[in-house]
Design a protein around this motif. Structure first.
Motif, short mmCIF file in Angstrom:
data_model
loop_
_atom_site.label_atom_id
_atom_site.label_comp_id
_atom_site.label_asym_id
_atom_site.label_seq_id
_atom_site.Cartn_x
_atom_site.Cartn_y
_atom_site.Cartn_z
N GLY A 160 22.05 -5.29 24.23
CA GLY A 160 23.18 -4.38 24.44
C GLY A 160 23.42 -4.19 25.92
O GLY A 160 23.11 -5.07 26.73
N ALA A 161 23.95 -3.04 26.29
CA ALA A 161 24.29 -2.78 27.69
C ALA A 161 23.02 -2.52 28.51
O ALA A 161 21.99 -2.08 27.98
CB ALA A 161 25.22 -1.59 27.77
N GLU A 174 20.11 -0.82 26.30
CA GLU A 174 20.80 -0.02 25.29
C GLU A 174 20.00 0.01 23.98
O GLU A 174 19.87 1.05 23.33
CB GLU A 174 22.20 -0.59 25.04
CG GLU A 174 23.00 0.21 24.02
CD GLU A 174 24.36 -0.41 23.70
OE1 GLU A 174 24.69 -1.45 24.29
OE2 GLU A 174 25.07 0.15 22.84
N HIS A 176 25.21 3.94 19.84
CA HIS A 176 25.33 3.04 21.00
C HIS A 176 25.14 3.84 22.28
O HIS A 176 25.19 5.07 22.28
CB HIS A 176 26.73 2.40 21.04
CG HIS A 176 26.96 1.36 19.98
ND1 HIS A 176 26.89 0.02 20.23
CD2 HIS A 176 27.26 1.50 18.66
CE1 HIS A 176 27.14 -0.65 19.11
NE2 HIS A 176 27.37 0.22 18.15
N SER A 226 26.15 3.35 26.75
CA SER A 226 26.85 2.50 27.71
C SER A 226 26.78 3.12 29.09
O SER A 226 26.47 4.30 29.23
CB SER A 226 28.31 2.38 27.24
OG SER A 226 29.10 1.84 28.27
N THR A 254 29.47 2.84 31.09
CA THR A 254 30.86 3.07 31.49
C THR A 254 31.45 4.27 30.76
O THR A 254 31.03 4.62 29.66
CB THR A 254 31.73 1.84 31.19
OG1 THR A 254 31.66 1.57 29.80
CG2 THR A 254 31.27 0.63 31.97
N GLY A 255 32.44 4.87 31.39
CA GLY A 255 33.09 6.04 30.80
C GLY A 255 32.27 7.28 31.06
O GLY A 255 31.30 7.27 31.83
N SER A 256 32.65 8.38 30.42
CA SER A 256 31.97 9.64 30.64
C SER A 256 31.79 10.40 29.34
O SER A 256 32.71 10.48 28.53
CB SER A 256 32.78 10.50 31.62
OG SER A 256 32.14 11.74 31.81
N HIS A 288 31.48 9.01 23.39
CA HIS A 288 32.67 8.38 22.80
C HIS A 288 32.44 8.26 21.29
O HIS A 288 31.47 7.64 20.88
CB HIS A 288 32.91 7.00 23.39
CG HIS A 288 32.84 6.95 24.89
ND1 HIS A 288 32.24 5.93 25.58
CD2 HIS A 288 33.30 7.82 25.84
CE1 HIS A 288 32.33 6.15 26.88
NE2 HIS A 288 32.96 7.30 27.07
N THR A 291 35.27 11.97 23.67
CA THR A 291 36.57 11.37 23.35
C THR A 291 36.48 10.77 21.96
O THR A 291 35.42 10.34 21.51
CB THR A 291 36.96 10.25 24.33
OG1 THR A 291 35.92 9.27 24.35
CG2 THR A 291 37.19 10.76 25.72
N GLU A 312 28.92 6.57 20.93
CA GLU A 312 28.46 5.89 22.15
C GLU A 312 28.18 6.92 23.24
O GLU A 312 29.06 7.65 23.66
CB GLU A 312 29.53 4.90 22.63
CG GLU A 312 29.13 4.14 23.88
CD GLU A 312 30.16 3.08 24.26
OE1 GLU A 312 29.90 1.90 24.02
OE2 GLU A 312 31.24 3.43 24.78
N ASP A 343 31.76 13.23 37.07
CA ASP A 343 32.72 14.21 37.58
C ASP A 343 34.09 13.54 37.71
O ASP A 343 34.26 12.37 37.37
CB ASP A 343 32.25 14.83 38.89
CG ASP A 343 32.13 13.80 40.01
OD1 ASP A 343 32.68 12.69 39.87
OD2 ASP A 343 31.48 14.10 41.03
N ARG A 358 34.49 10.15 39.19
CA ARG A 358 33.75 9.10 38.48
C ARG A 358 32.31 8.96 38.97
O ARG A 358 31.67 7.95 38.75
CB ARG A 358 34.47 7.74 38.58
CG ARG A 358 35.83 7.74 37.92
CD ARG A 358 36.40 6.35 37.80
NE ARG A 358 36.71 5.75 39.08
CZ ARG A 358 37.85 5.97 39.74
NH1 ARG A 358 38.76 6.78 39.22
NH2 ARG A 358 38.08 5.39 40.88
#
Ligand SMILES: [Zn+2]
Lengths: 218, 265
Positions: free
Chosen positions: B59-60, B68, B121, B123, B125-127, B130, B191, B211, B217, B220
């Motif tokens: 995974g990540a 991950e 999951h 990751s 990326t993102g915050s 998810h 999200t 995820e 913040d 990013r």
């Protein structure tokens, strides 16, 4: 004794074959040069002969999982396939920039080709029954180095796929479906998550603007 | 997906299908839907926990060179014990560092007659967290479902499950969370979106993918890493709370009005 005319013929033929060999080597070199030059000229930006036009890109934002419409001015060729490729190359260039909202390492020729085909009528319906029939299917051939370098994660991979679909549809509205290839071959996922085996409907990207709308209170 | 039509189309626990309507063989072409996921009285409320990746599939790559697959397994193990302590029957798709393909994961969920499946999951990326529901369009459940799109008959219920998880996350407090009062702690940002994941798309039960991503913040910058123990604790506890809430909702839905809905043991 060898007759004189045979000797002459022999030398003439020898001369001709040497000349042909030289010519062949020269042509091969030329073709190679042309190929290399083509590689140099082909890349991410459209040919300079194309006039700059304004285009709408759907740019992903990892922070809130949304797609934002962004107006960009870039040279766009007239041919729809070349146009599609130029648009996506621009989009991925934005993702590769240092302050990107959806960072993906920049690679040369990340979008190898975009092919446009009529949507296969008879094809069994893939997802979400009410698909718009007709229109065109865009086949986006991504480079292996782009897919291999793509960050792994459901959100980031999904956003890449949707922003590609949405950007194509925003500028070439006849595109209703998108399929992906990597180095010319089908691939299971982009980077371990987003399913690349299916056909995406461009309406998914349009209606996606996520976060707030997707929820359903019980 | 554009329109999400009415949510009230839950399958009534009809007696039409046989006593053990589940997929048993690895013949992934069709899957028989489960007409009564909830046995009346809530005695068999099975939760399937799917720790994503494993074995060759790492995974990540996460913070502190954590893979991950390692984090998802840790989350699955912790959540299983939390749910076990609350009396849930839990089935997991893997218990160790082994490769499990997407079809096998779906087979496990379908065989278990799951009332909920959480695919876990993580990751970089993102915050925040998810939450994903399959992007398949909702369809009416039929006797046999196509393997690759079995989830379509459950998408409406999966959306409800996602929403329940989303609400549970609002009651968390972590560093860098989304606080309106300017405090440096607040609920885990979450999200909700749609995607297509091999595995989840073949699950014939309410299923979501969760995820976990670092909390960032507005610039990013990472405030809380996914390896943060407090963040992990808050996440698994809110997932457990969401599953508890989900059981209450489902039981209330299936119980005859007379017998006092919404009891939790
Ligand atoms: Zn994953």
């Amino acid at each position: 004794m060898i007759p004189r005319y045979q000797k002459v013929l022999f030398f003439v033929l020898l001369l001709v074959s040497v000349a042909m060999a030289v010519l062949l080597v020269r042509l091969r070199e030329k073709a190679h040069e042309r190929l290399l030059k083509g590689e140099d000229l082909a890349p991410t930006t459209a040919p300079v002969v194309a006039p700059a036009e304004s285009a709408m890109l759907l740019v992903a934002n990892d922070l809130d999982g949304t797609l934002l419409q962004e107006q960009e001015s870039l040279p766009l060729p007239q041919d729809p396939e070349a146009r599609g490729r130029a648009l996506l190359s621009k989009l991925l260039e934005i993702y590769g920039a240092p302050d990107s909202t959806h960072p993906i390492p920049l690679v040369a020729r990340a979008v190898q080709q975009v092919f446009l085909l009529p949507v296969p009528e008879a094809a069994e319906k893939t997802r979400s029954g009410e698909a718009p029939r007709g229109g065109q299917l865009a086949v986006v051939n991504l480079s292996g180095s782009f897919a291999d370098g793509h960050p792994a994660g459901i959100e980031t991979e999904t956003l890449t796929v949707l922003s590609i679909c949405g950007t194509l549809h925003a500028n070439l509205p006849q595109i209703s479906e998108v399929r992906f290839l990597v180095d010319g071959k089908p691939r299971a996922t982009l980077a371990g998550h987003a399913d690349l085996t299916r056909t995406y409907l461009t309406t998914e990207a349009v209606s996606e603007p996520q976060a707030s709308t997707a929820g359903a209170t019980p | 997906m554009a329109a999400v039509p009415g949510f009230g189309q839950a399958v009534s626990p009809s007696s039409a299908a046989g006593p053990t309507p589940s997929v048993s063989q690895p013949a992934p072409d069709t899957v028989r839907p489960v007409p009564s996921r909830v046995v009346e009285g809530g005695r068999r409320f099975v939760v399937v926990l799917d720790a994503a990746h494993g074995g060759d599939d790492g995974g990540a790559q996460l913070a502190d060179s954590t893979a991950e697959k390692t984090l998802t397994l840790a989350l699955s193990v912790r959540l299983r014990s939390l749910l076990g302590a609350r009396g849930f029957q839990v089935t997991t798709t893997r218990e160790g560092n082994v490769s499990v393909d997407a079809n096998t994961r779906a087979q496990i969920a379908n065989h278990a007659n799951a009332a909920a499946c959480l695919s876990l999951h993580a990751s970089e990326t993102g915050s925040g967290v998810h939450i994903f529901v399959s992007s398949l369009g909702p369809t009416e459940p039929t006797r046999f479902l196509a393997w690759k799109t079995a989830q379509s008959a459950f998408v409406t219920r999966s959306l409800k499950l996602a929403s329940t998880v989303n609400s549970a996350l609002e009651h968390t407090t972590v560093a860098g969370g989304t606080s309106t009062s300017g405090a440096d702690t607040g609920p885990i940002p979450a999200t909700l979106a749609r995607t297509s994941l091999l595995g989840v798309d073949s699950m014939a039960c309410p299923a979501i993918a969760v995820e976990m991503a670092p909390i960032r913040d507005a610039n990013r910058k990472v405030v809380t890493e996914v390896t943060d123990p407090d963040y992990q604790t808050q996440l698994v506890e809110s997932l457990a709370a969401a599953v508890l809430e989900w059981r209450t909702d489902v039981e209330a839905e299936y119980r005859p009005a007379s017998s006092g809905a919404g009891k939790t043991p």
